[in-house]
Design a protein around this motif. Structure first.
Motif, PDB file in Angstrom:
ATOM      1  N   ASP A 184       0.817  -1.210   0.000  1.00  8.46           N
ATOM      2  CA  ASP A 184       0.000   0.000   0.000  1.00  8.46           C
ATOM      3  C   ASP A 184       0.854   1.266   0.000  1.00  8.46           C
ATOM      4  O   ASP A 184       0.384   2.335  -0.405  1.00  8.46           O
ATOM      5  N   VAL A 185       2.094   1.142   0.484  1.00 12.74           N
ATOM      6  CA  VAL A 185       2.970   2.311   0.534  1.00 12.74           C
ATOM      7  C   VAL A 185       3.155   2.889  -0.869  1.00 12.74           C
ATOM      8  O   VAL A 185       3.185   4.107  -1.058  1.00 12.74           O
ATOM      9  N   ARG A 186       3.244   2.023  -1.858  1.00 16.38           N
ATOM     10  CA  ARG A 186       3.431   2.509  -3.231  1.00 16.38           C
ATOM     11  C   ARG A 186       2.211   3.296  -3.717  1.00 16.38           C
ATOM     12  O   ARG A 186       2.349   4.287  -4.446  1.00 16.38           O
ATOM     13  N   GLU A 197       8.895  13.340   3.152  1.00 19.01           N
ATOM     14  CA  GLU A 197       8.991  12.287   4.153  1.00 19.01           C
ATOM     15  C   GLU A 197       7.623  11.631   4.326  1.00 19.01           C
ATOM     16  O   GLU A 197       6.595  12.304   4.370  1.00 19.01           O
ATOM     17  N   LEU A 198       7.628  10.309   4.423  1.00 20.24           N
ATOM     18  CA  LEU A 198       6.411   9.545   4.690  1.00 20.24           C
ATOM     19  C   LEU A 198       6.644   8.723   5.940  1.00 20.24           C
ATOM     20  O   LEU A 198       7.570   7.906   6.005  1.00 20.24           O
ATOM     21  N   LEU A 199       5.813   8.969   6.946  1.00 17.70           N
ATOM     22  CA  LEU A 199       5.882   8.257   8.215  1.00 17.70           C
ATOM     23  C   LEU A 199       4.663   7.373   8.350  1.00 17.70           C
ATOM     24  O   LEU A 199       3.583   7.699   7.843  1.00 17.70           O
ATOM     25  N   ALA A 200       4.800   6.247   9.048  1.00 21.54           N
ATOM     26  CA  ALA A 200       3.637   5.396   9.306  1.00 21.54           C
ATOM     27  C   ALA A 200       3.812   4.686  10.635  1.00 21.54           C
ATOM     28  O   ALA A 200       4.893   4.160  10.936  1.00 21.54           O
ATOM     29  N   ARG A 201       2.737   4.693  11.413  1.00 28.31           N
ATOM     30  CA  ARG A 201       2.723   3.888  12.635  1.00 28.31           C
ATOM     31  C   ARG A 201       2.386   2.455  12.233  1.00 28.31           C
ATOM     32  O   ARG A 201       1.375   2.196  11.583  1.00 28.31           O
ATOM     33  N   LEU A 202       3.252   1.523  12.624  1.00 30.59           N
ATOM     34  CA  LEU A 202       3.079   0.106  12.307  1.00 30.59           C
ATOM     35  C   LEU A 202       2.766  -0.644  13.591  1.00 30.59           C
ATOM     36  O   LEU A 202       3.519  -0.558  14.573  1.00 30.59           O
ATOM     37  N   PHE A 203       1.672  -1.378  13.593  1.00 28.58           N
ATOM     38  CA  PHE A 203       1.270  -2.136  14.779  1.00 28.58           C
ATOM     39  C   PHE A 203       1.980  -3.482  14.746  1.00 28.58           C
ATOM     40  O   PHE A 203       1.748  -4.301  13.848  1.00 28.58           O
ATOM     41  N   VAL A 204       2.855  -3.686  15.736  1.00 30.04           N
ATOM     42  CA  VAL A 204       3.778  -4.822  15.728  1.00 30.04           C
ATOM     43  C   VAL A 204       3.504  -5.712  16.927  1.00 30.04           C
ATOM     44  O   VAL A 204       3.559  -5.271  18.080  1.00 30.04           O
ATOM     45  N   CYS A 205       3.208  -6.968  16.639  1.00 30.48           N
ATOM     46  CA  CYS A 205       2.846  -7.956  17.656  1.00 30.48           C
ATOM     47  C   CYS A 205       3.902  -9.060  17.634  1.00 30.48           C
ATOM     48  O   CYS A 205       3.785 -10.026  16.870  1.00 30.48           O
ATOM     49  N   PRO A 206       4.960  -8.942  18.425  1.00 31.06           N
ATOM     50  CA  PRO A 206       6.068  -9.893  18.344  1.00 31.06           C
ATOM     51  C   PRO A 206       5.765 -11.210  19.067  1.00 31.06           C
ATOM     52  O   PRO A 206       6.093 -11.397  20.237  1.00 31.06           O
ATOM     53  N   VAL A 287       9.911  -0.077   4.350  1.00 22.36           N
ATOM     54  CA  VAL A 287      10.941   0.888   3.963  1.00 22.36           C
ATOM     55  C   VAL A 287      11.337   0.682   2.501  1.00 22.36           C
ATOM     56  O   VAL A 287      11.471   1.639   1.733  1.00 22.36           O
ATOM     57  N   ASP A 288      11.500  -0.567   2.108  1.00 24.76           N
ATOM     58  CA  ASP A 288      11.860  -0.858   0.717  1.00 24.76           C
ATOM     59  C   ASP A 288      10.785  -0.371  -0.256  1.00 24.76           C
ATOM     60  O   ASP A 288      11.077  -0.043  -1.407  1.00 24.76           O
ATOM     61  N   ALA A 289       9.526  -0.332   0.214  1.00 22.18           N
ATOM     62  CA  ALA A 289       8.420   0.108  -0.634  1.00 22.18           C
ATOM     63  C   ALA A 289       8.292   1.623  -0.694  1.00 22.18           C
ATOM     64  O   ALA A 289       7.498   2.143  -1.485  1.00 22.18           O
ATOM     65  N   GLY A 290       9.054   2.344   0.139  1.00 24.21           N
ATOM     66  CA  GLY A 290       9.022   3.797   0.071  1.00 24.21           C
ATOM     67  C   GLY A 290       8.697   4.520   1.365  1.00 24.21           C
ATOM     68  O   GLY A 290       8.575   5.750   1.370  1.00 24.21           O
ATOM     69  N   LEU A 291       8.561   3.782   2.466  1.00 23.47           N
ATOM     70  CA  LEU A 291       8.311   4.422   3.758  1.00 23.47           C
ATOM     71  C   LEU A 291       9.621   5.003   4.284  1.00 23.47           C
ATOM     72  O   LEU A 291      10.636   4.316   4.338  1.00 23.47           O
ATOM     73  N   THR A 292       9.589   6.274   4.681  1.00 16.21           N
ATOM     74  CA  THR A 292      10.786   6.921   5.204  1.00 16.21           C
ATOM     75  C   THR A 292      11.030   6.560   6.662  1.00 16.21           C
ATOM     76  O   THR A 292      12.151   6.242   7.055  1.00 16.21           O
ATOM     77  N   THR A 293       9.964   6.645   7.455  1.00 13.03           N
ATOM     78  CA  THR A 293      10.107   6.492   8.898  1.00 13.03           C
ATOM     79  C   THR A 293       9.058   5.537   9.446  1.00 13.03           C
ATOM     80  O   THR A 293       7.887   5.915   9.606  1.00 13.03           O
TER      81      THR A 293
END
Length: 318
Positions: A184-186, A197-206, A287-293
């Motif tokens: 979706d980043v693309r 700059e493109l920032l995104a909050r990523l919900f991470v469930c380790p 990040v590889d798809a274009g997310l900066t932060t």
């Protein structure tokens, strides 16, 4: 490795006063940023004021502050205060928020969101530069900060769809988004452009327990994706059909049924889960798809304690 790697603060389940040790250790772990939020928990600015002292090398910002719930002058005052506490390290994130937060919880009409963000952005640019500002659209007459920050902070906009993304590209210093998959980043970049700059909050469930992660994820997705702004966002991203059964059940008052019809594929798209190493790899896909932060929001599970999750998800971990 991305040049930036952020953490969402405060962390769920950790008292604000207990964040000092976590924040003090972030730079050594490779984190560069700490970003707050504002829904129905802590306000967006107080955690950043503390983090400015605890993490003197971190970049700080709210993701995001609603433009409706503070008057324009007060918003400028709070931004100027943080810019003074963290000179050159503070970024102001603003956005519409949602009708739930603005209208249902705060009793403020959620009207003309695009115009409100645009006008507030323009007001803040002038106010934080030390200008005396009159803005008829916002009802502001002759406001000037007693002391403008020596360095006006960058301003980034919460942007979920083309109109706001294009506004961010034209007039702001970047955009903030969330609840999206790497591919979706693309789509987002297609409207924002490659430079901002493109920032995104990523919900991470380790956790290696995929069923636990998906069960948590379904609750979170139902809470967000039934809100009109997020429903429209995912219709634009192409998930309208996949999420329609959930939205129909939710609208009918069938909360349990709404959770049951959320496809695993949607959960796996929107929730980063797996071993810490797998989660780090997934974050790098964004990040590889274009997310900066990327801004990691640790989702509590029955596994890692919050401080351990911060260490395990750090870029320095692998």
């Amino acid at each position: 490795m991305t040049a930036r790697w952020g953490l969402t603060i405060p962390m769920t389940g950790v008292p604000l006063a207990d964040h000092r040790e976590i924040v003090e250790g972030l730079t050594d772990l490779g984190y560069t940023d700490a970003w707050s939020s504002e829904t129905n928990g802590p306000d967006a600015f107080t955690p950043l004021a503390l983090a400015a002292q605890w993490g003197p090398e971190l970049r700080l910002g709210p993701a995001i502050v609603p433009v409706y719930t503070r008057g324009p002058a007060l918003l400028a005052q709070q931004a100027a205060t943080l810019a003074e506490l963290a000179p050159g390290r503070f970024v102001l994130g603003i956005g519409t928020s949602s009708d739930t937060i603005v209208q249902r919880w705060n009793g403020i009409p959620f009207t003309e969101p695009y115009q409100r963000v645009r006008d507030t952005l323009r007001f803040l640019r002038k106010a934080l530069a030390g200008e005396k500002v009159t803005d008829e659209a916002l009802g502001v007459k002759g406001f000037r900060l007693e002391k403008a920050p020596d360095q006006a902070p960058p301003i980034v906009l919460a942007a979920l769809r083309p109109g706001m993304l294009r506004l961010a590209s034209r007039e702001a210093d970047g955009a903030i988004t969330n609840w999206l998959a790497p591919h979706d980043v693309r789509t987002v970049r297609g409207e924002l452009g490659e430079e901002p700059e493109l920032l995104a909050r990523l919900f991470v469930c380790p956790t290696d327990d995929a069923e636990e992660a998906r069960a948590i994820g379904r609750w979170m997705i139902a809470a967000y994706m039934t809100v009109p702004v997020y429903r429209a966002f995912h219709e634009w991203l192409g998930r309208g059909d996949a999420l329609k059964p959930m939205n129909d059940a939710w609208a009918a008052g069938d909360r349990k049924g709404a959770l049951e019809v959320i496809p695993d594929e949607v959960v796996d798209d929107l929730i980063v889960h797996g071993s810490p190493a797998a989660c780090r790899d997934r974050i790098r896909e964004y990040v590889d798809a274009g997310l900066t932060t990327p801004i990691v929001a640790v989702v509590p599970t029955g596994g890692l304690a919050p401080a351990d999750a911060v260490r395990a998800l750090a870029p320095s971990a692998g």
